[in-house]
Design a protein around this motif. Structure first.
Motif, PDB file in Angstrom:
ATOM      1  N   THR A  56       0.614  -0.979  -0.102  1.00  0.00           N
ATOM      2  CA  THR A  56       0.098   0.027   0.224  1.00  0.00           C
ATOM      3  C   THR A  56       0.786   1.533  -0.056  1.00  0.00           C
ATOM      4  OG1 THR A  56      -1.592  -1.110   1.034  1.00  0.00           O
ATOM      5  CG2 THR A  56      -1.203   1.215   1.411  1.00  0.00           C
ATOM      6  N   ILE A  57       0.686   2.029  -1.063  1.00  0.00           N
ATOM      7  CA  ILE A  57       1.423   3.629  -0.991  1.00  0.00           C
ATOM      8  C   ILE A  57       1.066   4.878  -0.850  1.00  0.00           C
ATOM      9  CG2 ILE A  57       3.012   1.970  -2.705  1.00  0.00           C
ATOM     10  CD1 ILE A  57       1.992   3.505  -5.369  1.00  0.00           C
ATOM     11  N   PHE A  58      -0.365   4.377  -0.536  1.00  0.00           N
ATOM     12  CA  PHE A  58      -1.668   5.866  -0.599  1.00  0.00           C
ATOM     13  C   PHE A  58      -2.774   5.705  -0.039  1.00  0.00           C
ATOM     14  CE2 PHE A  58      -3.106   9.681  -2.621  1.00  0.00           C
ATOM     15  CZ  PHE A  58      -2.252  10.919  -2.011  1.00  0.00           C
ATOM     16  N   ARG A  59      -2.990   6.115   0.354  1.00  0.00           N
ATOM     17  CA  ARG A  59      -4.845   6.308   0.811  1.00  0.00           C
ATOM     18  C   ARG A  59      -5.188   7.600   0.977  1.00  0.00           C
ATOM     19  NH1 ARG A  59      -7.416   1.349   3.917  1.00  0.00           N
ATOM     20  NH2 ARG A  59      -8.664   1.644   4.650  1.00  0.00           N
ATOM     21  N   ARG A  60      -6.341   7.900   0.768  1.00  0.00           N
ATOM     22  CA  ARG A  60      -6.819   9.307   1.160  1.00  0.00           C
ATOM     23  C   ARG A  60      -8.414   9.301   0.849  1.00  0.00           C
ATOM     24  NH1 ARG A  60      -8.568  12.968  -2.770  1.00  0.00           N
ATOM     25  NH2 ARG A  60      -7.809  14.627  -2.110  1.00  0.00           N
TER      26      ARG A  60
END
Length: 424
Positions: free
Chosen positions: A360-364
C-alpha cells in the motif's frame, strides 16, 4: 443501481446532478445534463433475454448491455458502451416500422451463438456479440431528461461473475479517449461490411442520407464497419493496451487519458500491470480528474484540466500537489524498471487505496463530487504506455435480484427529494 456520466469532456455535465426516480411504475431521469445513465451495480454474464419497456414519443431513451446500445429513437447502434460515448454510429436497417408511437418493449436475446434485438416481440436485427469486457446493464437518457422505463426483466441463464476482465482480445469496448478528444481503436480493423440497408456514420459526422434511418428490412443482419484509425492514440493488441509517444519535441505538456465507462464502487478492486521504463514507458491511475502520479519518490497528485490547449484557472497543464499524510509504505515506491509492475486501486468506505507490487503506497478520502471513473493517464509527449491484465472484482452478491427487487430503493428519500418529486 448507480448513476454514471459520459467519460468525454464535450458532453460532461456541469453542476447538475443526475436524479433517477420511480413513479407510477415508470423509472425516469428527472434531472441531469448531457447524456445520463443508470448502471446496474453487478456484472451479468450468460445467455437469455434482457427486456424493458421504453416510453417513445419525444423521449430519447435507450438501454445498453455488453457494449451494445439499443437506441429506439432512430434505431442507432453505437460501437462503444454508453456512456463511454460513440466512436462510430451504425444506423441499422430496420427503420421505424416496428416502433409504436407510445411504449415499446425492447429485448436483447443472447442464445445459441446469436445476438438478436427484438421490438414488441418481432425480430429487428442481429448484432455483434456483447463484449465480455463490458458486462453491465444500463438504462440511458440522451440529451434530455424525459426518458422513461418500466417492466425491466432478466430471464434465462445469467450469473454474477467473481471478476471481470476489462479488456477483451483486440477490443477496447467500454473505454474512451474522448476526454482529450484522442483517437482510439475500439475493434480490430477488419474490413467487414455493415449489411443490407445499414451504413456507418463516423464520429462527429451527420448522415447525409434522406429520411434517416434506413428503410425497414426486418430481420436483416449487419456487422461492424472498420473503426477509425488510431492515429497514434490508444490501441489494444492481444489484451495489451498500448500508446506511443507523440510530439516528443513539444515543449507544452500534452496530456492523454483513457477512461472506462463504469464508475468504481465501494468494495471493488481494479487491478492491472504496467510496464515501467524510467523516462520512456509509464502510465498513471486516475479517478475522475484526480490523478495519482507514480513517481519514484512517492505518489503525487495531478488535477486534469479541461483541455490540453486551455489551462483551468490557476492550474497549469502539468500541475502537481503533494499530500504527505496520504502516503503509505516505503519512502521510495517499489517500482521495478524494465519489468511489469502490479497496481491495484480500491475503494473502501469512499477512501481510495493505491497498491504497487503488493504494498500500500497511498490512501485518502475521495470528495463526494468525484465521479469515480477510472482512467489511465500520461503525457503523450513524454512517455509511451503498455498495460495488461486489467480486471475488476468486488463484493458482489451470488444471486441476481428479480422482479420488484430490481428497482428497490437502497435509501430513503430526503425531504427535499420528496418535495421535488411531488412537484414534478
Amino acid at each position: 443501481w448507480h448513476p454514471a456520466r459520459s467519460g468525454t469532456n464535450w458532453m460532461a455535465p456541469s453542476d447538475v446532478p443526475q436524479w433517477w426516480a420511480e413513479h407510477d411504475g415508470y423509472l425516469r431521469c428527472l434531472s441531469g445534463k448531457g447524456n445520463s445513465a443508470l448502471v446496474f451495480d453487478y456484472p451479468l454474464v450468460g445467455s437469455g433475454e434482457l427486456s424493458v419497456d421504453l416510453l417513445t414519443g419525444g423521449a430519447w431513451g435507450s438501454f445498453s448491455y455488453g457494449g451494445v446500445l439499443i437506441a429506439p429513437r432512430g434505431l442507432a447502434f453505437h460501437d462503444g458502451t454508453f456512456p463511454a460515448m460513440a466512436i462510430e454510429n451504425i444506423i441499422t436497417p430496420t427503420g421505424s416500422a416496428l416502433v409504436k408511437p407510445d411504449v415499446n418493449r425492447w429485448t436483447l436475446r443472447i442464445e445459441s451463438g446469436k445476438n438478436q434485438v427484438l421490438n414488441n416481440g418481432q425480430l429487428g436485427y442481429e448484432i455483434p456479440g456483447p463484449s465480455a469486457a463490458a458486462p453491465w446493464l444500463a438504462l440511458c437518457a440522451w440529451f434530455r431528461t424525459d426518458a422513461a422505463f418500466r417492466r425491466l426483466s432478466i430471464s434465462g441463464d445469467w450469473r454474477i461473475p467473481r471478476e471481470v476482465a476489462l479488456v477483451e482480445g483486440d477490443c477496447l469496448v467500454g473505454w474512451t479517449g474522448g476526454f482529450y478528444d484522442d483517437a482510439q481503436t475500439i475493434r480490430p480493423a477488419a474490413n467487414v461490411p455493415i449489411g443490407r440497408g445499414g451504413r456507418r456514420v463516423a464520429y462527429g459526422q451527420r448522415s447525409t442520407a434522406p429520411n434517416d434511418p434506413a428503410p425497414s428490412v426486418p430481420g436483416a443482419a449487419f456487422r461492424l464497419a472498420p473503426p477509425r484509425p488510431a492515429n497514434g492514440g490508444w490501441f489494444v493488441k492481444s489484451g495489451i493496451i498500448g500508446a506511443y509517444v507523440r510530439t516528443r519535441d513539444q515543449a507544452t505538456p500534452d496530456p492523454i487519458r483513457l477512461t472506462y465507462f463504469r464508475p468504481l464502487r465501494n468494495g471493488e478492486v481494479l487491478r492491472y500491470e504496467l510496464f515501467y521504463q524510467p523516462g520512456q514507458q509509464m502510465v498513471h491511475p486516475a479517478l475522475d480528474r484526480l490523478t495519482f502520479l507514480l513517481e519514484p519518490e512517492g505518489v503525487r497528485l495531478h488535477w486534469m484540466t479541461d483541455h490540453p490547449d486551455a489551462e483551468a484557472g490557476d492550474l497549469s497543464l502539468d500541475n502537481v500537489a503533494d499530500e504527505p499524510d496520504a502516503r503509505r509504505g516505503p519512502p521510495r515506491l517499489p517500482l521495478v524498471a524494465g519489468e511489469w509492475n502490479r497496481v491495484a486501486l480500491s475503494l473502501v468506505d469512499d477512501e481510495v487505496v493505491v497498491e504497487l507490487n503488493g504494498e500500500t503506497i497511498f490512501r485518502r478520502k475521495l470528495e463526494g463530487t468525484n465521479d469515480r471513473l477510472f482512467s489511465f493517464f500520461r503525457y503523450q509527449n513524454e512517455t509511451s504506455a503498455r498495460v495488461r491484465n486489467v480486471a475488476l472484482s468486488g463484493n458482489w452478491p451470488e444471486q441476481i435480484p428479480q422482479g420488484d427487487e430490481l428497482f428497490a430503493r437502497t435509501r430513503q428519500w430526503t425531504d427535499a427529494e420528496r418535495q421535488a418529486e411531488s412537484k414534478l
